[in-house]
Scaffold this active site. Structure first.
Site, PDB file in Angstrom:
ATOM      1  N   LYS B  69       3.654   0.713   1.627  1.00  0.00           N
ATOM      2  CA  LYS B  69       2.279   0.810   2.236  1.00  0.00           C
ATOM      3  C   LYS B  69       2.158  -0.179   3.505  1.00  0.00           C
ATOM      4  O   LYS B  69       2.552  -1.395   3.511  1.00  0.00           O
ATOM      5  CB  LYS B  69       1.123   0.408   1.484  1.00  0.00           C
ATOM      6  CG  LYS B  69      -0.126   0.714   1.715  1.00  0.00           C
ATOM      7  CD  LYS B  69      -1.180   0.484   0.863  1.00  0.00           C
ATOM      8  CE  LYS B  69      -2.715   0.909   1.103  1.00  0.00           C
ATOM      9  NZ  LYS B  69      -3.647   0.539   0.121  1.00  0.00           N
ATOM     10  N   SER B 144      -7.029   4.250  -0.375  1.00  0.00           N
ATOM     11  CA  SER B 144      -6.463   4.084   0.849  1.00  0.00           C
ATOM     12  C   SER B 144      -4.701   4.155   0.953  1.00  0.00           C
ATOM     13  O   SER B 144      -4.001   4.394   2.007  1.00  0.00           O
ATOM     14  CB  SER B 144      -6.852   2.563   1.431  1.00  0.00           C
ATOM     15  OG  SER B 144      -6.053   1.800   0.385  1.00  0.00           O
ATOM     16  N   SER B 168      -7.403   2.275  -4.906  1.00  0.00           N
ATOM     17  CA  SER B 168      -6.421   2.734  -3.646  1.00  0.00           C
ATOM     18  C   SER B 168      -4.985   3.343  -4.265  1.00  0.00           C
ATOM     19  O   SER B 168      -4.476   3.693  -3.244  1.00  0.00           O
ATOM     20  CB  SER B 168      -6.552   1.848  -2.709  1.00  0.00           C
ATOM     21  OG  SER B 168      -7.642   1.884  -1.884  1.00  0.00           O
TER      22      SER B 168
END
Lengths: 95, 473, 477
Positions: B69, B144, B168
């Site tokens: 990420k 996210s 997330s």
């Protein structure tokens, strides 16, 4: 409305954010809606309840006073938007 | 992941070959799962992995292509957090988790898309544009960690790291039909994770199966002296044999099946719970009375911490600096106003407000106390059960064009995932079914602190008798 | 001034002499090339985390114990949020409602009267970087070497009733910090910094006056002058029926006055909250006891002991305990030679003079305690005179040679041989019959003349005591 536009501007100032007219209106509406929702917390009796700041029970995380190599100055400044003679340049600081 | 490891050893596949094919797929793909693909670096990693394999390494992770990420720092690879303010930021250091994966011979393919600074649950607020859900490209992959979830689901990597502050990892895992673990707070180092809300953030693995997730978790977990909140001690490897569910008590909180839960999700999660019952688990109804305050508590604490964590983006040392500022204050104002998107600004303002003079006690302090009450609910519940089960999200993926205009209604969708972050508990999302329209649904399992073994073992038990996690988009 | 009460509270920031910074392993030393003692942590890069240096806690506890504070068993670090380009993270990590030490005091002495000044709290925090202004362009330069250097902030009670007490308090505090080996006390270079809060009220009135805050006083002299200026300014305003404005003011050394900083900054709202990156710090009894048992003797105790144990006057004890090094030097000498007052005299005059002239610290002084006491022994045995000894000392200090060696090579040895002196005196008396006559008629003050002649003849090497008695004897026989 609980939060006034003066407060929104104050908070924006503390946060160093510049709001245009449109943003001010929008944040005023949204922040009020969210804060209204958060006000449900006021209903809960929390007398004598300790605060949780950390999600662990750890106490005392220390390191020894032993030097480690600092980074190369080039690495320290590699991402700097403006630099001169090893120092980072910013618009003048007024004291 | 296990398949790739076998191909390397049994069938002579070389990491470089696998990587080149994978890079081709990524180039052709249009999900926008990656912000940065580091082809050169990945190739170097693959060549190193070949040597490791040639030396006869039996490490499952050797040569395994992974995605990270883009809020986790990677040395020499741009780390943007999906934000204009860090659009050109190149860290000089690897996050501890990345360092650990590299040591195991994994290949770091690149950096995945996310909501700006991980603030959101749709992967639409990134400056790199939205990521699409591989199951339906008109829909959100969740967020996210939507880029990581989409990349895993679409096989653009063999596994990925995400970060989870209020859901997330789990929510996008659920939206994309994969497995995602939010570990116990303190079990995975946060060093190198760009902070959103420090007391809630935790890096975790995402993969198709619980077994692969366990392998990744083993690789990244453990004490790190660079992170004061990292818990010292021995971390035993996770047993890759499924947990025997006989006698395991699964608590089902009635609060998790409340108003707003989509019927599809409820049906699938109830099915999942029944499946566990059939595997021998005992279902125990439990109560978590303070869970209903979770969202309010979360948005006070997370935004308060965020408002402070994001103060460092000031245009002085790195990142964006606005041109033409007339003085220092103007430079701050312009840089931050141009650098941050609307959702980030909203949260910074909210966080500043709840900490500001006169409001601290009513919001920040109060929320920190209610956080204690929520944690106590869980301690009591875990006196009666070994695991807690429920939905990961009240809904399935929704359309990228039907984004809700009202931030509060999006915040409320985090209702089931937030409590684990507030209490620091480990939680897992595993695929447990599909909605009428074919969209994946996730079931969330929670365990007491540091009982990832139980969580992942239960996930393996479920996946050994179901196929939801094997369904490809 | 006697119609008004002065109320002063002081905030001192002491930079600690740790090897590394408070939250990372970078060197905490000053004087390195700009931005060369930095790392991602102290530069506030994205994703980095602080880890507390245990030495900082130890140093804080040392000062707390030395000033009679209660040591907090549970410490919490907080973030103080504000924007400033020398503050890398946009917040300073400090302690807010749970400081390390609370409720202590230190004792000052003004004109022989002792007074206790309360210490409200001592807490740990990180220093900011340095900004350097360009003289020609509207820009500033940032050097982050200092960012993250550990500080103790020491806050006094508003117990200080005048500029002289303020200076005495600061001197005492600085001396304690230096004795504890936790701060070098250098005010010019900013490792010991002081801010003051000051207010004035008519005598007998209970309510405090409106206070102003004073900054930028980088020497004891400036602290005294700035506070005096501010006291006069407040009193002047009050006398004229005016109202003091709450303000932060700078001491302007060049103009010899304080001036308002007129900061346009919005009202301070630092939004303190507990730092989630640092877990609470628990300090247990064992650690405190370990530190307590290793505390050195403090200046006040040493002063008292020097007077009692060595019979030194208060003045000598004060001078000798200025620094730990000087006190140690005295004690090392005293171990070698039981003559404390004589040693004290030499230290207070010659040793301090050489340190000043050579601009060095004691460890660099070439005259070791052994060398000084050996020289004193040469005086007491009559080998050299006091005035010779001064020459010998200067030579020891510049060359590092021993007194014995210098006396030998320079031929400085006194003539203490009676026969040799007798012969010389004989000749002098013969050459000066008139003076001999006058002396014998009662003009005995001429003794000095004869001694002078003898010294001239011996190039000053005649043992003065012996010379006196021989001349006297021969004149009077």
């Amino acid at each position: 409305m609980k939060i006034t536009d003066q407060e929104v501007l104050h908070v924006a100032g503390l946060s160093r954010l510049k709001l245009d007219e449109h943003e001010l209106k929008r944040f005023l509406r949204e922040l009020n809606a969210i804060v209204d929702y958060m006000d449900m917390l006021a209903q809960i009796d929390t007398a004598g309840v300790p605060e949780t700041v950390h999600a662990t029970m750890l106490t005392r995380a220390l390191r020894q006073d032993i030097p480690e190599r600092s980074q190369e100055r080039a690495a320290a400044l590699a991402n700097a938007p403006s630099q001169r003679e090893g120092k980072i340049v910013v618009p003048r600081v007024i004291e | 992941m296990f398949e790739i490891a076998r191909l390397y050893r049994r069938f002579g596949l070389r990491p470089v070959e696998l990587l080149e094919e994978l890079l081709g797929t990524i180039r052709r793909d249009n999900l926008n799962a990656y912000i940065t693909v580091d082809e050169e670096g990945a190739l170097r990693d693959a060549q190193e992995a070949e040597q490791i394999l040639a030396q006869g390494s039996d490490d499952v992770l050797a040569g395994i292509p992974l995605a990270i990420k883009d809020n986790i720092c990677t040395r020499g690879i741009r780390t943007t957090c999906g934000s204009n303010i860090l659009a050109d930021f190149v860290p000089a250091y690897d996050a501890t988790v990345v360092e650990r994966l590299r040591k195991r011979g994994a290949i770091i393919i690149g950096k995945t898309n996310l909501d700006e600074f991980a603030m959101g649950s749709t992967t639409t607020t990134s400056n790199a544009g939205p990521t699409k859900n591989p199951f339906d490209e008109t829909r959100t992959p969740g967020g996210s960690s939507g880029g990581s979830a989409a990349a895993v689901a679409a096989d653009l990597c063999a596994g990925a790291l995400g970060s989870d502050t209020g859901g997330s990892i789990r929510q996008p895992a659920s939206f994309c039909g994969i497995t995602g673990l939010k570990p116990t707070y303190g079990s995975v180092s946060r060093f190198g994770l760009v902070a959103f809300a420090s007391s809630l953030d935790q890096i975790g693995p995402m993969a198709h199966s619980a077994r692969e997730t366990a392998v990744l978790f083993d690789a990244i977990k453990g004490h790190d002296p660079k992170d004061s909140t990292s818990v010292p001690g021995e971390y035993a490897p996770i047993d890759l044999n499924a947990l025997d569910m006989h006698g395991i008590r699964i608590g089902v909180p009635q609060e998790f099946f409340a108003e707003g839960l989509s019927p599809d999700v409820e049906r699938a999660v109830r099915f999942g719970i029944t499946a566990y019952e059939e595997l021998g688990a005992r279902i125990v109804p439990i109560r978590l009375p303070h869970i209903r305050y979770g969202v309010a508590v979360y948005y006070v604490i997370a935004t308060a911490e965020a408002s402070s964590n994001l103060a460092r983006y000031d245009g002085v040392r790195y990142g964006l600096r606005a041109d033409g500022a007339k003085d220092l204050t103007d430079m701050y104002l312009q840089t931050r106003s141009q650098g941050f998107g609307a959702e980030v600004k909203r949260r910074i303002m909210l966080g500043t407000y709840v900490l500001s003079a006169g409001y601290y006690d009513a919001y920040y302090k109060k929320a920190s106390q209610v956080r204690t009450l929520i944690a106590r609910d869980f301690s009591e519940a875990f006196g009666q059960c070994d695991l807690i089960a429920g939905p990961t999200s009240p809904v399935t993926s929704f359309g990228l064009d039907e984004m809700m205009d009202d931030p509060l209604s999006i915040y409320l969708l985090d209702i089931y995932t937030i409590p684990a972050n507030l209490a620091g508990l480990p939680a897992l999302s595993i695929p447990c079914g599909f909605a009428e329209d074919g969209l994946p649904i996730g079931m969330q399992l929670m365990a007491p602190h540091f009982r990832e073994d139980r969580l992942l073992g239960a996930g393996m038990a479920f996946q050994d008798c179901t196929r939801f996690h094997r369904v490809k988009p | 001034m006697r119609d008004y009460d002065i109320v002063i509270g002081l905030e001192v920031h002491a930079q600690l002499l740790t090897e590394t910074k408070i939250f990372c392993g970078c060197s905490a030393r000053a004087g390195l090339a700009p931005n060369s003692s930095t790392c991602p942590v102290c530069m506030g890069m994205p994703g980095v985390l602080p880890v507390l240096n245990s030495k900082v806690v130890e140093f804080g506890i040392r000062l707390g114990l030395a000033t009679g504070c209660t040591i907090a068993r549970r410490n919490v670090f907080a973030r103080k949020n504000y924007f400033y380009p020398d503050l890398p993270k946009g917040y300073q990590i400090t302690q807010y409602d749970r400081p390390l030490c609370e409720r202590g005091f230190l004792e000052i002495e003004i004109a022989g009267t002792k007074k206790r000044i309360g210490i409200t709290r001592i807490h740990m925090e990180e220093d900011a970087g340095k900004n350097i202004h360009d003289e020609h362009e509207p820009v500033s330069y940032m050097d982050f070497n200092r960012a993250g250097v550990p500080l103790l902030e020491i806050v006094s009670e508003p117990d200080i009733a005048g500029p002289d007490e303020a200076v005495a308090y600061l001197k005492e505090l600085r001396q304690i910090l230096m004795f504890l080996d936790i701060c070098d006390g250098n005010m010019e270079e900013g490792s010991f910094r002081c801010d003051a809060n000051i207010s004035v009220k008519p005598k007998g009135v209970a309510a405090f006056g409106i206070r102003t805050e004073l900054k930028n006083m980088n020497s004891f002299r400036n602290v005294g002058k700035a506070l005096e200026f501010e006291v006069d300014r407040h009193i002047g305003i009050l006398k004229a029926g005016g109202r003091v404005e709450q303000d932060t003011r700078l001491w302007d050394v060049a103009a010899n006055r304080t001036r308002s900083m007129r900061s346009k900054e919005e009202s301070h709202d630092y939004r303190y909250f507990p730092d989630p990156d640092l877990v609470p710090l628990e300090v247990d009894e064992a650690w405190i006891e370990e530190i307590r048992s290793s505390l050195p003797e403090l200046p006040s105790a040493k002063r008292k002991r020097f007077q009692e144990e060595y019979g030194l006057p208060a003045y000598d004890a004060d001078v000798l305990t200025q620094t730990k090094a000087l006190a140690d030097y005295f004690e090392q000498c005293s171990e070698l030679l039981d003559s404390p007052k004589e040693i004290s005299n030499w230290i207070m005059t010659e040793v301090l003079r050489v340190l000043n002239e050579q601009d060095i610290a004691l460890p660099q002084l070439k005259v070791t305690p052994g060398m000084l006491t050996a020289m004193l022994t040469l005086i007491s045995t009559g080998t050299i005179s006091i005035s010779m000894a001064k020459e010998v000392f200067a030579e020891m200090a510049s060359s590092g040679r021993t007194a014995e060696d210098i006396v030998q090579s320079k031929g400085l040895r006194q003539i203490s041989d009676e026969d040799e002196l007798l012969g010389l005196v004989q000749g002098i008396l013969e050459n000066n019959p008139a003076e001999v006559k006058k002396y014998r008629q009662g003009k005995t003050q001429l003794l000095g003349f004869f001694v002078g002649q003898l010294m001239k003849a011996t190039k000053g090497k005649a043992n003065p005591n012996l010379a006196n008695s021989i001349i006297k004897e021969m004149l009077e026989s």
